[in-house]
Motif scaffolding. Structure first.
Motif, PDB file in Angstrom:
ATOM      1  N   PRO A 116      -8.678  58.587  67.749  1.00 26.26           N
ATOM      2  CA  PRO A 116      -8.904  57.897  68.322  1.00 26.26           C
ATOM      3  C   PRO A 116     -10.221  56.013  67.230  1.00 26.26           C
ATOM      4  O   PRO A 116      -9.999  56.319  65.962  1.00 26.26           O
ATOM      5  CB  PRO A 116     -10.548  58.590  68.625  1.00 26.26           C
ATOM      6  N   ILE A 117      -9.152  54.844  68.066  1.00 28.57           N
ATOM      7  CA  ILE A 117      -9.801  54.059  66.855  1.00 28.57           C
ATOM      8  C   ILE A 117     -10.459  53.083  68.217  1.00 28.57           C
ATOM      9  O   ILE A 117     -10.405  52.607  69.163  1.00 28.57           O
ATOM     10  CB  ILE A 117      -8.313  53.514  66.848  1.00 28.57           C
ATOM     11  N   VAL A 118     -11.587  51.988  66.871  1.00 24.55           N
ATOM     12  CA  VAL A 118     -11.920  51.134  67.746  1.00 24.55           C
ATOM     13  C   VAL A 118     -11.375  49.348  67.279  1.00 24.55           C
ATOM     14  O   VAL A 118     -10.946  49.541  65.534  1.00 24.55           O
ATOM     15  CB  VAL A 118     -13.185  50.879  67.839  1.00 24.55           C
ATOM     16  N   ILE A 138     -11.341  53.091  62.277  1.00 29.89           N
ATOM     17  CA  ILE A 138     -10.521  54.594  62.306  1.00 29.89           C
ATOM     18  C   ILE A 138     -11.535  55.386  61.721  1.00 29.89           C
ATOM     19  O   ILE A 138     -13.031  55.337  60.640  1.00 29.89           O
ATOM     20  CB  ILE A 138      -9.239  54.572  60.991  1.00 29.89           C
ATOM     21  N   THR A 139     -10.957  57.331  61.958  1.00 25.43           N
ATOM     22  CA  THR A 139     -11.564  58.465  61.280  1.00 25.43           C
ATOM     23  C   THR A 139     -10.211  58.752  60.114  1.00 25.43           C
ATOM     24  O   THR A 139      -9.529  59.090  60.413  1.00 25.43           O
ATOM     25  CB  THR A 139     -11.895  59.464  61.714  1.00 25.43           C
ATOM     26  N   LEU A 140     -10.344  58.088  58.803  1.00 27.28           N
ATOM     27  CA  LEU A 140      -9.160  58.356  57.904  1.00 27.28           C
ATOM     28  C   LEU A 140      -8.296  59.736  58.027  1.00 27.28           C
ATOM     29  O   LEU A 140      -7.351  59.582  58.230  1.00 27.28           O
ATOM     30  CB  LEU A 140     -10.423  58.248  56.184  1.00 27.28           C
ATOM     31  N   GLU A 141      -8.804  60.934  58.027  1.00 28.89           N
ATOM     32  CA  GLU A 141      -7.986  62.636  58.640  1.00 28.89           C
ATOM     33  C   GLU A 141      -7.699  62.083  59.889  1.00 28.89           C
ATOM     34  O   GLU A 141      -6.251  62.552  59.596  1.00 28.89           O
ATOM     35  CB  GLU A 141      -9.422  63.162  58.548  1.00 28.89           C
ATOM     36  N   ARG A 142      -8.084  61.268  60.188  1.00 35.25           N
ATOM     37  CA  ARG A 142      -6.802  61.464  62.162  1.00 35.25           C
ATOM     38  C   ARG A 142      -6.095  60.712  61.564  1.00 35.25           C
ATOM     39  O   ARG A 142      -4.896  60.766  62.584  1.00 35.25           O
ATOM     40  CB  ARG A 142      -7.977  61.168  63.192  1.00 35.25           C
ATOM     41  N   TYR A 143      -6.274  59.641  61.718  1.00 34.90           N
ATOM     42  CA  TYR A 143      -5.548  58.401  61.242  1.00 34.90           C
ATOM     43  C   TYR A 143      -4.354  58.080  60.301  1.00 34.90           C
ATOM     44  O   TYR A 143      -3.332  58.181  60.378  1.00 34.90           O
ATOM     45  CB  TYR A 143      -6.055  56.717  60.827  1.00 34.90           C
ATOM     46  N   GLN A 144      -4.633  59.175  59.545  1.00 29.77           N
ATOM     47  CA  GLN A 144      -3.342  59.474  58.115  1.00 29.77           C
ATOM     48  C   GLN A 144      -2.560  60.074  58.869  1.00 29.77           C
ATOM     49  O   GLN A 144      -1.377  59.793  58.248  1.00 29.77           O
ATOM     50  CB  GLN A 144      -4.222  60.176  57.405  1.00 29.77           C
ATOM     51  N   GLN A 145      -2.703  60.942  59.577  1.00 24.21           N
ATOM     52  CA  GLN A 145      -1.859  61.730  60.502  1.00 24.21           C
ATOM     53  C   GLN A 145      -0.767  60.706  61.052  1.00 24.21           C
ATOM     54  O   GLN A 145       0.291  60.798  61.812  1.00 24.21           O
ATOM     55  CB  GLN A 145      -2.002  63.420  61.895  1.00 24.21           C
ATOM     56  N   ILE A 146      -1.242  59.200  61.960  1.00 30.56           N
ATOM     57  CA  ILE A 146      -0.009  58.945  62.500  1.00 30.56           C
ATOM     58  C   ILE A 146       0.216  57.771  61.391  1.00 30.56           C
ATOM     59  O   ILE A 146       1.582  57.600  61.491  1.00 30.56           O
ATOM     60  CB  ILE A 146      -1.803  57.816  63.590  1.00 30.56           C
ATOM     61  N   VAL A 147      -0.611  57.037  60.411  1.00 39.26           N
ATOM     62  CA  VAL A 147       0.325  55.991  59.940  1.00 39.26           C
ATOM     63  C   VAL A 147       0.192  56.494  58.087  1.00 39.26           C
ATOM     64  O   VAL A 147      -1.389  56.521  58.229  1.00 39.26           O
ATOM     65  CB  VAL A 147      -0.357  54.926  59.898  1.00 39.26           C
ATOM     66  N   ASP A 216     -14.333  52.061  58.214  1.00 43.57           N
ATOM     67  CA  ASP A 216     -14.799  53.556  58.428  1.00 43.57           C
ATOM     68  C   ASP A 216     -14.751  53.740  60.193  1.00 43.57           C
ATOM     69  O   ASP A 216     -15.392  52.272  61.014  1.00 43.57           O
ATOM     70  CB  ASP A 216     -16.482  53.682  58.576  1.00 43.57           C
ATOM     71  N   LEU A 217     -14.749  54.283  61.426  1.00 43.97           N
ATOM     72  CA  LEU A 217     -15.152  53.914  62.571  1.00 43.97           C
ATOM     73  C   LEU A 217     -16.551  54.214  63.066  1.00 43.97           C
ATOM     74  O   LEU A 217     -16.386  52.319  64.069  1.00 43.97           O
ATOM     75  CB  LEU A 217     -15.077  55.514  63.100  1.00 43.97           C
ATOM     76  N   ARG A 218     -17.828  54.454  62.848  1.00 43.01           N
ATOM     77  CA  ARG A 218     -19.042  53.968  62.649  1.00 43.01           C
ATOM     78  C   ARG A 218     -19.334  52.729  62.839  1.00 43.01           C
ATOM     79  O   ARG A 218     -20.046  51.829  63.394  1.00 43.01           O
ATOM     80  CB  ARG A 218     -20.260  55.453  62.258  1.00 43.01           C
ATOM     81  N   GLN A 219     -18.887  52.351  61.283  1.00 37.81           N
ATOM     82  CA  GLN A 219     -19.175  50.507  61.141  1.00 37.81           C
ATOM     83  C   GLN A 219     -18.036  49.924  61.935  1.00 37.81           C
ATOM     84  O   GLN A 219     -18.994  48.949  62.259  1.00 37.81           O
ATOM     85  CB  GLN A 219     -18.559  50.685  59.300  1.00 37.81           C
TER      86      GLN A 219
END
Length: 403
Positions: A116-118, A138-147, A216-219
């Motif tokens: 999930p991305i904002v 982004i959530t780094l752990e998840r996004y690392q699997q995309i890019v 960061d996603l929350r930021q």
């Protein structure tokens, strides 16, 4: 079994008697196979490199909220209404129930990553320098699997915690910043925020390197006034060429607008299809030339060995045995030539990978070698069919008289 062994012996004996012809056709088949293997491996390597560079910086599928549509006031059935409609301006919106959607997508076996991305527009300021950027939360752990951002990081550390951000190399150059510098982000939604440049990446796409700011996603949710929301869900699939079918299926399931890389990169797909078509055409024409070469050599062989064929028929050899002898010769031409051609293609690939431009690496798949050898052998058998049939139909009395 004994008859088959006899036919093999006769076929090899015929090949040894016509050494020069055997050598020439073997070289011809070898050249054809070398061309097929090298060109196929070259195109496959080029396509793999292009796809890797293209998809290395983007998701295979993106899920977004459907576009907002204008609502027209209802009119009576007997009223004809003419409407001049302008498309509605799209505002930044969160995907409804995105947590449940992400949890459901995590269970789908055809997906290898869900992130999930904002994302939204902003300005970055440093002194008097101002640049328009895209904030990507982004959530780094998840996004690392995309890019795999770690692979593209050229300086600093991979950190988006607290007030740390990652920026592109072109943006860093435009702003004159480096790792550890402070920049100000302003989204126009709330008050601007000063952040620290923790790392600088280079995706290799100028547009992305000049605009992307990862945080960061929350930021990002807070800065874009989308607390608790996301605007995009990025997906990665196991088989990239099934992305469009999977995207349509997920779009129907989630009622979201789904975009696959195949649609967003339609020109790339057209180029890849054209390359594959040209490769197939080369294989077909090379195969035809090899077949004609083998057929012509065996036709001459039938004429030259008419007397021997007559003697074999007179001593009890059947038409089917004579037929198989020449079919075996065709298969041996294809097999011997393909083995030499495969060795030559490996040499060509090694020369390209070692002394070539170094833009990409050519791998040689084992399946390609098996296909090339099988194609050459089958082509040899098919090409030998007409000469073999002619040899089998020779009258033994007339053949023995032939000088």
């Amino acid at each position: 079994m004994k008859r088959l062994w006899t036919e093999w012996v006769i076929a090899i004996a015929f090949l040894r008697e016509g050494r020069m012809q055997t050598l020439m056709i073997t070289v011809g088949v070898a050249v054809g196979v070398a061309v097929i293997v090298f060109v196929s491996a070259l195109i496959q390597g080029l396509q793999a490199n292009v796809i890797d560079r293209t998809l290395g910086t983007q998701a295979h599928i993106r899920l977004l909220q459907p576009d907002e549509q204008n609502r027209l006031a209802p009119v009576a059935d007997d009223v004809v209404q003419f409407v001049l409609e302008d498309k509605r301006a799209q505002r930044l919106r969160s995907i409804n129930n995105w947590q449940q959607i992400v949890a459901a997508l995590d269970q789908r076996p055809e997906l290898t990553a869900v992130s999930p991305i904002v994302s939204g527009p902003a300005f970055v300021l440093r002194g008097e320098a101002v640049s328009s950027v895209a904030l990507v939360g982004i959530t780094l752990e998840r996004y690392q699997q995309i890019v795999p951002l770690q692979d593209y990081l050229i300086s600093g550390r991979l950190s988006i915690a607290a007030d740390d951000v990652l920026i592109g190399s072109q943006l860093a150059q435009d702003l004159g910043v480096r790792v550890g510098s402070k920049i100000r982000l302003d989204t126009g939604q709330r008050e601007s925020r000063v952040v620290n440049v923790a790392g600088i990446f280079e995706l290799g796409v100028r547009e992305l390197d000049a605009r992307y700011v990862y945080l960061d996603l929350r930021q990002a949710q807070s800065m874009l006034d989308l607390v608790g929301g996301v605007t995009v869900i990025d997906l990665r699939v196991a088989d990239i060429f099934t992305a469009e079918n999977i995207a349509q299926s997920i779009g129907r399931l989630t009622q979201l607008r789904s975009e696959s890389w195949i649609v967003t990169n339609s020109q790339l797909m057209n180029a890849l299809s054209a390359q594959s078509l040209s490769t197939n055409m080369i294989i077909v024409f090379v195969g035809i030339s090899v077949a004609f070469g083998i057929a012509s050599v065996l036709s001459v062989s039938v004429v030259q060995r008419t007397r021997e064929i007559g003697i074999l028929r007179a001593t009890g050899a059947s038409q089917s045995q004579i037929l198989r002898v020449f079919l075996l010769q065709g298969a041996l031409f294809g097999l011997f030539g393909s083995v030499v051609g495969v060795a030559a293609s490996y040499a060509l690939v090694w020369v390209f990978n070692t002394f070539g431009p170094g833009l990409f690496y050519i791998p040689v798949a084992q399946s390609l070698i098996v296909s090339a050898v099988s194609l050459a052998t089958v082509t040899g058998v098919i090409a030998a069919a007409i000469p073999a049939r002619r040899a089998a139909q020779l009258d033994p009395v007339e053949a023995i008289r032939y000088v």
